[in-house]
Design a protein around this motif. Structure first.
Motif, PDB file in Angstrom:
ATOM      1  N   UNK A 167     -35.707 -63.832 -10.985  1.00 22.83           N
ATOM      2  CA  UNK A 167     -36.922 -63.023 -10.937  1.00 22.83           C
ATOM      3  C   UNK A 167     -37.762 -63.401  -9.720  1.00 22.83           C
ATOM      4  N   UNK A 168     -37.863 -64.711  -9.434  1.00 24.28           N
ATOM      5  CA  UNK A 168     -38.569 -65.171  -8.228  1.00 24.28           C
ATOM      6  C   UNK A 168     -38.046 -64.447  -6.985  1.00 24.28           C
ATOM      7  N   UNK A 169     -36.708 -64.416  -6.864  1.00 23.52           N
ATOM      8  CA  UNK A 169     -36.100 -64.010  -5.607  1.00 23.52           C
ATOM      9  C   UNK A 169     -35.953 -62.505  -5.473  1.00 23.52           C
ATOM     10  N   UNK A 170     -35.752 -61.832  -6.590  1.00 21.46           N
ATOM     11  CA  UNK A 170     -35.262 -60.460  -6.485  1.00 21.46           C
ATOM     12  C   UNK A 170     -36.252 -59.388  -6.882  1.00 21.46           C
ATOM     13  N   UNK A 210     -42.228 -69.615  -9.548  1.00 21.72           N
ATOM     14  CA  UNK A 210     -43.464 -68.904  -9.866  1.00 21.72           C
ATOM     15  C   UNK A 210     -43.337 -68.119 -11.170  1.00 21.72           C
ATOM     16  N   UNK A 211     -42.131 -67.790 -11.548  1.00 22.46           N
ATOM     17  CA  UNK A 211     -41.937 -67.016 -12.771  1.00 22.46           C
ATOM     18  C   UNK A 211     -42.154 -67.870 -14.006  1.00 22.46           C
ATOM     19  N   UNK A 212     -42.964 -67.378 -14.920  1.00 25.43           N
ATOM     20  CA  UNK A 212     -43.073 -68.010 -16.237  1.00 25.43           C
ATOM     21  C   UNK A 212     -42.892 -66.921 -17.274  1.00 25.43           C
ATOM     22  N   UNK A 213     -42.125 -67.186 -18.286  1.00 25.09           N
ATOM     23  CA  UNK A 213     -41.866 -66.140 -19.261  1.00 25.09           C
ATOM     24  C   UNK A 213     -43.004 -65.981 -20.266  1.00 25.09           C
ATOM     25  N   UNK A 214     -43.032 -64.837 -20.895  1.00 21.13           N
ATOM     26  CA  UNK A 214     -43.858 -64.650 -22.081  1.00 21.13           C
ATOM     27  C   UNK A 214     -42.981 -65.036 -23.254  1.00 21.13           C
ATOM     28  N   UNK A 215     -43.476 -65.881 -24.129  1.00 16.52           N
ATOM     29  CA  UNK A 215     -42.671 -66.144 -25.311  1.00 16.52           C
ATOM     30  C   UNK A 215     -43.551 -66.143 -26.540  1.00 16.52           C
ATOM     31  N   UNK A 216     -43.053 -65.555 -27.591  1.00 19.33           N
ATOM     32  CA  UNK A 216     -43.845 -65.484 -28.813  1.00 19.33           C
ATOM     33  C   UNK A 216     -42.906 -65.292 -29.981  1.00 19.33           C
ATOM     34  N   UNK A 217     -43.408 -65.653 -31.136  1.00 18.60           N
ATOM     35  CA  UNK A 217     -42.597 -65.515 -32.324  1.00 18.60           C
ATOM     36  C   UNK A 217     -43.142 -64.386 -33.203  1.00 18.60           C
ATOM     37  N   UNK A 307     -37.035 -57.205 -17.417  1.00 21.00           N
ATOM     38  CA  UNK A 307     -35.610 -57.034 -17.138  1.00 21.00           C
ATOM     39  C   UNK A 307     -34.762 -58.095 -17.803  1.00 21.00           C
ATOM     40  N   UNK A 308     -35.387 -59.166 -18.233  1.00 20.80           N
ATOM     41  CA  UNK A 308     -34.619 -60.236 -18.859  1.00 20.80           C
ATOM     42  C   UNK A 308     -35.262 -60.606 -20.199  1.00 20.80           C
ATOM     43  N   UNK A 309     -34.475 -60.548 -21.248  1.00 19.36           N
ATOM     44  CA  UNK A 309     -34.921 -60.984 -22.577  1.00 19.36           C
ATOM     45  C   UNK A 309     -34.045 -62.141 -23.026  1.00 19.36           C
ATOM     46  N   UNK A 310     -34.608 -62.980 -23.890  1.00 20.07           N
ATOM     47  CA  UNK A 310     -33.892 -64.184 -24.291  1.00 20.07           C
ATOM     48  C   UNK A 310     -34.096 -64.400 -25.784  1.00 20.07           C
ATOM     49  N   UNK A 311     -33.008 -64.508 -26.522  1.00 23.16           N
ATOM     50  CA  UNK A 311     -33.117 -64.794 -27.957  1.00 23.16           C
ATOM     51  C   UNK A 311     -32.208 -65.970 -28.306  1.00 23.16           C
ATOM     52  N   UNK A 312     -32.458 -66.580 -29.444  1.00 21.53           N
ATOM     53  CA  UNK A 312     -31.748 -67.806 -29.794  1.00 21.53           C
ATOM     54  C   UNK A 312     -31.242 -67.761 -31.227  1.00 21.53           C
ATOM     55  N   UNK A 313     -30.029 -68.250 -31.402  1.00 21.90           N
ATOM     56  CA  UNK A 313     -29.419 -68.337 -32.733  1.00 21.90           C
ATOM     57  C   UNK A 313     -28.987 -69.800 -32.898  1.00 21.90           C
TER      58      UNK A 313
END
Lengths: 449, 508
Positions: A167-170, A210-217, A307-313
């Motif tokens: 995300x920083x670069x592109x 510089x990129x920091x994600x938004x994360x929430x539950x 453009x990028x989502x992240x989930x965890x199992x």
């Protein structure tokens, strides 16, 4: 003096309190506070086909599914014709009749765990690619170190996250402030929203320079409730929570970091809560993973420009009582497969499936031989899955040999960074050398148009 | 512009000059070595001077406070079957007496439910103890060890074992790290968490041996994969029965081993001894203490700024000289100029526990509802007795993201007003927070000060933030002015609502 603190009343916990609070959780999503109406940070209208970088289709999305704890690759994609497999795992191997055999050119003697039937279905419909024997040199068997290695795409496990760097670069219009928003005039439409992680913690993979994600539950808690006490509180609150970092404050200080995050929070709060409040188009199972993917689908549907989502199992650290065709590991795989199936049904219903690539990984596979506790210890190479109509469907890479082992562990055949490079080059249309800070031959995981 | 020499972070532990220990420093000590203090507590410590204040905090065992009783919670909710029960179950299985088998299964399910309820009670008990304890450093260190030797109820499913482990941490809180390490390889919760109870002489489980070195004592790079394999052999036979440690000789590999350069028929104690004799150990522990009490520093030693490295090295020698005693290390640290430097004070992100416990302790809000506090702490990323992994909580900036920031603001709004955050309940907690009582210290010294908006705003900001940033001061003074200038209970609470939503309130 006395440091003893005597609070007025420490109310005893009752079962009723607990029930009350859990019930309330379910119904709270309908609240839409007035301040969401603010126009300055209004959600940009979906505009597919518009591109922030010439030639890059902006609508393309990557969803990463992390299987935490070290998923047992051999009981996920099973080499059911290999006697060595059955010899190494007398009580946890899958009998041949419990394996869903995979077909395809050059595919021989491997099949999916029976619990992965929904994924077998995607595979048969050309929507799934199984990448075999993925790992990296000198494998590290510490969960944390190996996870960091996968997150940073660096074998020392240090540095920024690979998707953060992407995300920083592109992404144009991104990365000026901590999340690309701080220094933009209010009201200006951003090219891209920050990456989103569903969960309590922000994954290292999404942390760029510089990129920091938004994360929430829980999206319901994604705003300041103090404003409900009295409307006059809104003005001073906004003055202090949306002020920019003062010039005399060191931009690297924790206070400056907090101010930038606070500003980002106000902006993200609006667009995301609006999106998540909607109903999903299809029914999802009750597993945490399915609920996470349902939220992702709603954000995609609402046109949040992430453009990028992240989930965890989680829960794959099966040192004991792992089970075979049934049991603990089978349940985890079943939840995974059902969640992915519901997610793609939803995306189909939205007509968005073609925009969304999903990729799963785990920090390592497990040892070939089972241990004395009917489980498996930390190992090395394992398969990855990619889902979506754009994938190069079938089995990619060779099943690692069960006779040529490295101290009881599988030797990897494909570096995970080659898979990343394939996703970056052929799906996200990014320069993988820049993002991965090294040259890796892109694996052919995306179908050529 | 280069900093003047006296403004730089000292690269050593030279003591703070006594005359520089004032309100800000006393407040800082109360936050870092505990969970913050009321205006009265801050001013009292400041008036005592640094030596007496630090002794009072560090020598907490001189303060009367009963240790939790062993029978405070039920040890037998989760227990092994008695020989008699085992026989009944065996016979039932052989004779296909489904009814009896089903009764045992139901009993087991009920026990698990009861145990989860007891775990919740233990969480509430510890949270209450952190809020009430007259020995805040004891609870702070118990929290430190809980994060260091992180063990989760989610895996072991035995609440009494979690309680026993919590007691172990408290009884060694500022004591001897070596002793704690000998005890941890005997701790039922830890043995179960890292699978050592499943380790067999012919098939050693490496989990405990690995984490004992990687996370508990030495850090990556100070041992080899071979040390892990051999260490796992040394730990075979270390297990527990019901609530007691047992050493099963016939499951122990008594053969010759080589761990960290030490050879012989080593057992678990020899393994721990070999660790304690390794140079890296004291530095590793002191780095973690430094990160917890002073400031966050990079994971890699070479990336840590020189000033911090020197101070950590110095702390490590102090620790070695006293053979792994913790108390002398903390005393030196809390007396040092380094600890009170501008780059250290108000630069640490409060952990969720510090945020919640600290708000109640320093602002004297009602506790309102322990359950809601625990749920909020969980959402903020710190569910006590349920650390996310054996690595514990990362801490520092990782506590903060756009989502946790709102939960942090909202749990403060709940404590101050009783307004339950959306997602919990629409009902408000009716207990009144007598916020105006915070001003009593100010009023005692100068009655007119408590009626002066400028003085009150300044007082509240210095209590809650340690400083009074100009923008905040102006905004709050304007707010008071716009509402008639009266400084009653509602106004003080409103001011605290705004202040606790400030980004800076997350720091201590």
């Amino acid at each position: 003096m006395n440091l003893h603190n005597n609070p007025s009343e420490a109310r005893a916990y009752t079962r009723r309190d607990f029930l009350n609070s859990s019930l309330a959780l379910a119904s709270a999503a309908v609240t839409v506070p007035a301040f969401i109406q603010r126009s300055a940070y209004a959600l940009p209208k979906p505009a597919w086909g518009m591109s922030s970088i010439p030639g890059v289709p902006e609508e393309r999305i990557l969803v990463v599914v992390q299987l935490s704890g070290g998923n047992d690759g051999l009981n996920t994609v099973v080499p059911f014709l290999d006697d060595l497999y059955y010899r190494a795992r007398p009580s946890i191997a899958l009998p041949r009749e419990q394996v869903l055999e995979l077909s395809g050119r050059g595919v021989d003697g491997v099949g999916l765990h029976r619990a992965l039937a929904p994924i077998k279905n995607l595979y048969d419909n050309g929507l799934c690619s199984v990448v075999q024997g993925v790992g990296y040199p000198n494998p590290n068997r510490s969960h944390f170190k190996s996870m960091d290695i996968w997150h940073t795409a660096d074998t020392t496990g240090t540095g920024d996250g690979w998707l953060g760097r992407y995300v920083d670069a592109e992404c144009v219009g991104y990365g000026k402030g901590e999340s690309g928003t701080a220094e933009q005039p209010a009201g200006q439409t951003k090219a891209v929203e920050p990456p989103v992680a569903i969960g309590r913690t922000a994954p290292l993979a999404l942390m760029g320079r510089t990129t920091k994600p938004v994360s929430f539950e829980t999206a319901d808690l994604f705003r300041w409730t103090g404003q409900d006490v009295h409307e006059d509180l809104v003005k001073p609150y906004k003055t202090i929570s949306e002020r920019s970092v003062p010039a005399d404050l060191d931009e690297h200080s924790t206070a400056a970091f907090l101010m930038r995050t606070s500003m980002d929070a106000q902006i993200a709060s609006d667009s995301i809560r609006r999106a998540v409040a909607a109903r999903p188009l299809v029914q999802y199972p009750n597993s945490q993973l399915a609920q996470q993917l349902s939220m992702v689908a709603k954000m995609i549907r609402a046109g949040v420009k992430t453009r990028v989502y992240y989930v965890t199992h989680s829960g794959f650290d099966t040192h004991s009582g792992q089970g075979g065709p049934f049991g603990r590991h089978a349940n985890l795989l079943g939840q995974f497969a059902e969640a992915i199936q519901a997610f793609y049904r939803d995306l189909e219903a939205q007509d968005n499936a073609g925009r969304v690539l999903t990729m799963s990984f785990s920090e390592f596979g497990r040892r070939v031989a089972q241990n004395a506790s009917q489980g498996t210890d930390h190992g090395t190479a394992a398969p990855m899955f990619l889902f979506g109509p754009m994938v190069n469907a079938g089995v990619i890479g060779r099943q690692p040999s069960l006779s040529d082992l490295d101290q009881g562990d599988l030797k990897f055949g494909l570096d995970f960074r080659s898979v990343y490079a394939g996703v970056l080059e052929d799906w996200l249309v990014a320069d993988s050398k820049v993002v991965l800070e090294g040259s890796f031959r892109p694996a052919k995981v995306i179908r050529k148009a | 512009m280069p900093l003047a020499p006296e403004d730089r972070l000292p690269a050593n532990l030279r003591p703070l000059k006594p005359e520089r220990f004032g309100y800000e420093q006393a407040r800082h000590l109360l936050w870092r070595a505990g969970f913050g203090g009321t205006p009265e507590q801050i001013n009292t410590l400041a008036s005592w001077g640094i030596e007496r204040a630090v002794d009072y905090i560090v020598d907490f065992d001189k303060i009367e406070y009963p240790s939790p009783a062993a029978d405070r919670f039920d040890p037998d909710i989760i227990r092994p079957l008695t020989p008699d029960e085992q026989r009944q179950l065996r016979i039932a299985r052989q004779t296909q007496d489904e009814e009896t088998v089903a009764r045992f299964r139901l009993r087991d399910q009920q026990a698990k439910r009861d145990d989860r309820r007891q775990m919740r009670q233990i969480q509430q008990w510890w949270l209450t103890r952190m809020i009430e304890s007259p020995r805040p450093l004891e609870e702070k260190l118990t929290l430190f060890w809980h994060g260091h030797f992180a063990t989760s109820y989610r895996t072991i499913e035995d609440s009494y074992h979690m309680y026993l482990q919590n007691q172990l941490f408290r009884s060694h809180a500022a004591g001897n790290f070596g002793e704690l390490l000998f005890q941890i390889i005997r701790d039922p919760a830890m043995l179960a968490y890292l699978d050592n109870d499943e380790s067999r002489r012919d098939r050693p489980n490496e989990n405990l041996a690995r984490e004992l070195m990687e996370l508990f004592s030495l850090g990556v790079g100070n041992y080899t994969e071979m040390d892990i394999k051999e260490g796992a052999r040394a730990l075979t036979g270390y297990t527990f029965r019901d609530d007691e440690f047992v050493f099963l000789e016939n499951n122990h590999d008594s053969g010759s081993k080589k761990i960290l350069g030490k050879r012989g028929a080593l057992d678990g104690d020899d393994f721990v001894t070999a660790i304690l004799e390794t140079r890296a150990c004291s530095r590793f522990i002191c780095t973690k203490l430094y990160r917890f009490f002073v400031k966050s520093v990079p994971a890699e030693w070479k990336d840590i700024p020189r000033e911090s490295r020197e101070v950590i090295t110095d702390l490590a020698s102090t620790m070695l000289r006293s053979r792994y005693e913790i108390r002398p290390v903390l005393r030196r640290l809390f007396l040092s100029e380094h600890f009170y430097h501008d780059q250290v004070m108000n630069e640490q992100v409060k952990s969720p526990v510090e945020l919640v416990v600290g708000a109640v302790r320093s602002l004297h809000t009602p506790v309102r509802d322990l359950n809601i506090l625990l749920e909020a702490m969980d959402l903020m990323g710190q569910n006590i007795f349920f650390p996310p992994s054996v690595k514990g909580w990362d801490g520092g900036r990782s506590w903060i993201n756009t989502a946790t920031l709102f939960v942090r603001q909202n749990i403060l709004a709940f404590l101050l007003t009783g307004k339950k955050p959306v997602g919990y309940d629409s009902m408000a907690d009716k207990q009144v927070y007598e916020s105006e009582k915070l001003l009593s210290w100010l009023a005692e010294t100068d009655p007119s000060a408590a009626r002066d908006p400028q003085r009150v705003v300044d007082f509240l900001l210095r209590l809650t933030l340690g400083t009074a940033p100009p923008t905040a001061r102006a905004t709050l003074e304007e707010f008071v002015h716009d509402h008639g200038g009266a400084l009653g209970r509602d106004m003080i609470t409103a001011l605290l609502l705004i202040i606790t939503a400030m980004p800076e309130y997350q720091l201590c």
